[in-house]
Design a protein around this motif. Sequence first.
Motif, PDB file in Angstrom:
ATOM      1  N   GLU A 180       0.864  -0.915  -0.025  1.00 37.99           N
ATOM      2  CA  GLU A 180       0.097  -0.181   0.158  1.00 37.99           C
ATOM      3  C   GLU A 180       0.776   1.707  -0.021  1.00 37.99           C
ATOM      4  O   GLU A 180       0.573   2.267  -0.301  1.00 37.99           O
ATOM      5  CB  GLU A 180      -0.707   0.235   1.161  1.00 37.99           C
ATOM      6  N   VAL A 181       1.942   1.409   0.767  1.00 38.12           N
ATOM      7  CA  VAL A 181       2.849   2.531   0.505  1.00 38.12           C
ATOM      8  C   VAL A 181       3.286   2.989  -0.914  1.00 38.12           C
ATOM      9  O   VAL A 181       3.253   4.068  -1.194  1.00 38.12           O
ATOM     10  CB  VAL A 181       4.487   1.826   1.104  1.00 38.12           C
ATOM     11  N   SER A 182       3.253   1.609  -1.425  1.00 43.78           N
ATOM     12  CA  SER A 182       4.363   2.420  -3.423  1.00 43.78           C
ATOM     13  C   SER A 182       2.605   2.321  -3.770  1.00 43.78           C
ATOM     14  O   SER A 182       2.821   3.602  -4.515  1.00 43.78           O
ATOM     15  CB  SER A 182       4.071   1.266  -4.027  1.00 43.78           C
ATOM     16  N   LEU A 183       1.342   2.470  -3.131  1.00 38.19           N
ATOM     17  CA  LEU A 183       0.147   2.277  -4.166  1.00 38.19           C
ATOM     18  C   LEU A 183      -0.027   4.022  -3.870  1.00 38.19           C
ATOM     19  O   LEU A 183      -0.853   4.830  -4.749  1.00 38.19           O
ATOM     20  CB  LEU A 183      -1.016   1.608  -3.570  1.00 38.19           C
ATOM     21  N   ARG A 184      -0.001   4.233  -2.345  1.00 39.59           N
ATOM     22  CA  ARG A 184      -0.034   5.669  -2.401  1.00 39.59           C
ATOM     23  C   ARG A 184       0.611   6.536  -2.459  1.00 39.59           C
ATOM     24  O   ARG A 184       0.322   7.661  -3.077  1.00 39.59           O
ATOM     25  CB  ARG A 184       0.093   5.675  -0.803  1.00 39.59           C
ATOM     26  N   ALA A 185       1.964   6.424  -2.681  1.00 35.23           N
ATOM     27  CA  ALA A 185       2.805   7.944  -3.936  1.00 35.23           C
ATOM     28  C   ALA A 185       2.550   7.941  -4.885  1.00 35.23           C
ATOM     29  O   ALA A 185       2.329   8.776  -5.269  1.00 35.23           O
ATOM     30  CB  ALA A 185       4.857   6.868  -2.935  1.00 35.23           C
ATOM     31  N   ALA A 186       2.262   6.317  -5.371  1.00 30.15           N
ATOM     32  CA  ALA A 186       2.010   6.466  -7.278  1.00 30.15           C
ATOM     33  C   ALA A 186       0.864   7.157  -6.871  1.00 30.15           C
ATOM     34  O   ALA A 186       0.415   7.955  -8.280  1.00 30.15           O
ATOM     35  CB  ALA A 186       1.486   5.443  -7.946  1.00 30.15           C
ATOM     36  N   ARG A 187      -1.233   7.108  -6.639  1.00 28.53           N
ATOM     37  CA  ARG A 187      -1.342   8.006  -6.956  1.00 28.53           C
ATOM     38  C   ARG A 187      -1.303   9.648  -6.414  1.00 28.53           C
ATOM     39  O   ARG A 187      -1.655  10.191  -6.793  1.00 28.53           O
ATOM     40  CB  ARG A 187      -2.427   7.288  -5.486  1.00 28.53           C
ATOM     41  N   ASN A 188      -0.277  10.016  -5.787  1.00 29.96           N
ATOM     42  CA  ASN A 188      -0.310  10.943  -5.327  1.00 29.96           C
ATOM     43  C   ASN A 188       0.748  11.861  -6.400  1.00 29.96           C
ATOM     44  O   ASN A 188       0.481  12.826  -6.651  1.00 29.96           O
ATOM     45  CB  ASN A 188      -0.512  11.008  -4.202  1.00 29.96           C
ATOM     46  N   ILE A 189       1.726  11.145  -7.627  1.00 30.04           N
ATOM     47  CA  ILE A 189       2.008  11.738  -8.294  1.00 30.04           C
ATOM     48  C   ILE A 189       1.478  11.547  -9.725  1.00 30.04           C
ATOM     49  O   ILE A 189       1.233  10.744  -9.869  1.00 30.04           O
ATOM     50  CB  ILE A 189       3.935  10.656  -8.407  1.00 30.04           C
ATOM     51  N   THR A 190       1.718  12.594  -9.741  1.00 30.25           N
ATOM     52  CA  THR A 190       0.925  12.672 -11.496  1.00 30.25           C
ATOM     53  C   THR A 190       1.370  12.349 -13.003  1.00 30.25           C
ATOM     54  O   THR A 190       0.598  11.530 -12.981  1.00 30.25           O
ATOM     55  CB  THR A 190       0.743  14.258 -12.390  1.00 30.25           C
ATOM     56  N   ARG A 191       2.056  11.974 -12.624  1.00 31.93           N
ATOM     57  CA  ARG A 191       3.726  11.073 -13.534  1.00 31.93           C
ATOM     58  C   ARG A 191       4.536  10.065 -13.407  1.00 31.93           C
ATOM     59  O   ARG A 191       5.041  10.009 -13.303  1.00 31.93           O
ATOM     60  CB  ARG A 191       4.250  12.765 -14.355  1.00 31.93           C
ATOM     61  N   SER A 192       3.306   9.090 -13.051  1.00 30.78           N
ATOM     62  CA  SER A 192       3.707   8.352 -12.155  1.00 30.78           C
ATOM     63  C   SER A 192       3.115   7.122 -12.837  1.00 30.78           C
ATOM     64  O   SER A 192       1.663   6.600 -13.472  1.00 30.78           O
ATOM     65  CB  SER A 192       3.321   8.174 -10.593  1.00 30.78           C
ATOM     66  N   GLN A 193       4.113   6.133 -12.525  1.00 36.75           N
ATOM     67  CA  GLN A 193       3.895   4.612 -12.949  1.00 36.75           C
ATOM     68  C   GLN A 193       3.774   3.309 -11.880  1.00 36.75           C
ATOM     69  O   GLN A 193       4.684   3.556 -11.443  1.00 36.75           O
ATOM     70  CB  GLN A 193       3.897   4.001 -14.510  1.00 36.75           C
ATOM     71  N   ALA A 194       3.301   1.927 -11.293  1.00 33.28           N
ATOM     72  CA  ALA A 194       3.274   1.388 -11.018  1.00 33.28           C
ATOM     73  C   ALA A 194       2.923  -0.431 -11.363  1.00 33.28           C
ATOM     74  O   ALA A 194       2.247  -0.382 -12.009  1.00 33.28           O
ATOM     75  CB  ALA A 194       2.753   1.678  -9.846  1.00 33.28           C
ATOM     76  N   ARG A 195       4.082  -1.139 -11.007  1.00 33.32           N
ATOM     77  CA  ARG A 195       4.214  -2.367 -11.298  1.00 33.32           C
ATOM     78  C   ARG A 195       4.304  -3.695 -10.206  1.00 33.32           C
ATOM     79  O   ARG A 195       5.545  -3.163  -9.429  1.00 33.32           O
ATOM     80  CB  ARG A 195       5.625  -2.957 -12.388  1.00 33.32           C
ATOM     81  N   PHE A 196       3.334  -4.522 -10.815  1.00 31.71           N
ATOM     82  CA  PHE A 196       3.921  -5.848  -9.285  1.00 31.71           C
ATOM     83  C   PHE A 196       4.189  -6.554  -9.251  1.00 31.71           C
ATOM     84  O   PHE A 196       4.485  -7.278 -10.539  1.00 31.71           O
ATOM     85  CB  PHE A 196       2.231  -5.219  -8.129  1.00 31.71           C
ATOM     86  N   PHE A 197       4.454  -7.553  -8.510  1.00 29.89           N
ATOM     87  CA  PHE A 197       5.168  -8.952  -8.854  1.00 29.89           C
ATOM     88  C   PHE A 197       5.094  -9.901  -7.729  1.00 29.89           C
ATOM     89  O   PHE A 197       5.935  -9.131  -6.732  1.00 29.89           O
ATOM     90  CB  PHE A 197       7.045  -8.893  -9.254  1.00 29.89           C
ATOM     91  N   ASN A 198       4.295 -10.843  -8.721  1.00 30.89           N
ATOM     92  CA  ASN A 198       3.739 -11.847  -7.671  1.00 30.89           C
ATOM     93  C   ASN A 198       4.067 -12.681  -7.389  1.00 30.89           C
ATOM     94  O   ASN A 198       5.690 -12.830  -8.257  1.00 30.89           O
ATOM     95  CB  ASN A 198       2.534 -12.823  -8.430  1.00 30.89           C
ATOM     96  N   ARG A 199       4.359 -13.877  -6.008  1.00 33.47           N
ATOM     97  CA  ARG A 199       4.960 -14.183  -5.843  1.00 33.47           C
ATOM     98  C   ARG A 199       6.625 -13.601  -5.463  1.00 33.47           C
ATOM     99  O   ARG A 199       7.710 -14.744  -6.136  1.00 33.47           O
ATOM    100  CB  ARG A 199       4.939 -15.879  -6.405  1.00 33.47           C
ATOM    101  N   CYS A 200       6.586 -12.848  -4.969  1.00 33.12           N
ATOM    102  CA  CYS A 200       8.250 -12.002  -4.661  1.00 33.12           C
ATOM    103  C   CYS A 200       7.703 -11.000  -3.886  1.00 33.12           C
ATOM    104  O   CYS A 200       6.700 -10.466  -3.289  1.00 33.12           O
ATOM    105  CB  CYS A 200       7.692 -11.064  -5.795  1.00 33.12           C
ATOM    106  N   GLY A 201       9.117 -11.453  -2.854  1.00 30.63           N
ATOM    107  CA  GLY A 201       8.891  -9.944  -1.714  1.00 30.63           C
ATOM    108  C   GLY A 201       9.806  -9.132  -1.496  1.00 30.63           C
ATOM    109  O   GLY A 201       9.399  -8.507  -2.817  1.00 30.63           O
ATOM    110  N   HIS A 202      10.831  -8.927  -0.896  1.00 26.53           N
ATOM    111  CA  HIS A 202      11.516  -7.363  -0.248  1.00 26.53           C
ATOM    112  C   HIS A 202      12.279  -7.294  -1.871  1.00 26.53           C
ATOM    113  O   HIS A 202      12.938  -5.810  -1.758  1.00 26.53           O
ATOM    114  CB  HIS A 202      12.137  -7.302   0.839  1.00 26.53           C
TER     115      HIS A 202
END
Length: 277
Positions: free
Chosen positions: A234-256
């Motif tokens: 949720e930390v990355s999601l929150r940041a990405a939602r608030n930066i106009t020029r942003s994108q986010a990618r998520f990786f399943n079966r993956c930790g830190h």
Amino acid sequence: MVNTNPEIGRSVQAMGLATNYHEMGEGHSIILLHGSGPGVSAWANWGRTLPRLAEHFRVIAPDLAGYGHTQLDPDADYTMAYWVEHLRNFIDALKLDKVSFVGNSFGGALATNFNLQFPDRVERAAVMAGPVCAFDVTPSLHKAWGYSNPTPALMRELMTIFAYDPSIISDELVHLRYEASNRSGYREAYEAMFPLSKRQAIIDDWGLSDEQFQSFGNEWLFLHGLNDSIVPVEVSLRAARNITRSQARFFNRCGHWIMVEQADRFCRALIEFFSEI
């Protein structure tokens, strides 16, 4: 004597500290910022990633103050402001005006805080599982920051919380991180860096507000393992939602450790993102 330790690269004076760093490739300058785990160094985090990215860019990976083979400061107050100042001095020492960042975990928070203070010096940045917003400190982060009295067995146990699949934790990695965590001076510096009584305050200080993120005018990429137990997705999601020029990618079966567990996909995402410059 010829240096045979792969963790030791070049050196430059930054904020009065002989700062160890690795450099490969040509083109746009991208600075890779490592995390805050015990025994971490630029090479431990980025040794596998540097050659791949160097096919496309000039990549530079420093040991941040208090870590790796950068000279220790006996008077250091390891706050975010201290690390931002060391990073600024490092960039100045290399005579770089504008750079991009790839930040792993703590390195991601360093990138966002640097951008907040020096927005004209950042082209764009990618953050991997960065504690860039305030959150309740997780049990896994407590475990990492509470590492003391190093032993190889304890280091192996700790490394398993970073990965979704603990079988990727090699004997070589455990040995590298253990030896680094047990070096005189650096061991004591790490044990003093994140005291239990201050950990939540540290995360609160590192995290930016929605309004601060909304002031960012450059491009950002957030990457996060969906099975990360150290920094919540949720930390990355929150940041990405608030930066106009942003994108986010998520990786399943993956930790830190996306750069270890999903190395090919991680590098492809970075090459695509930074090739747009």
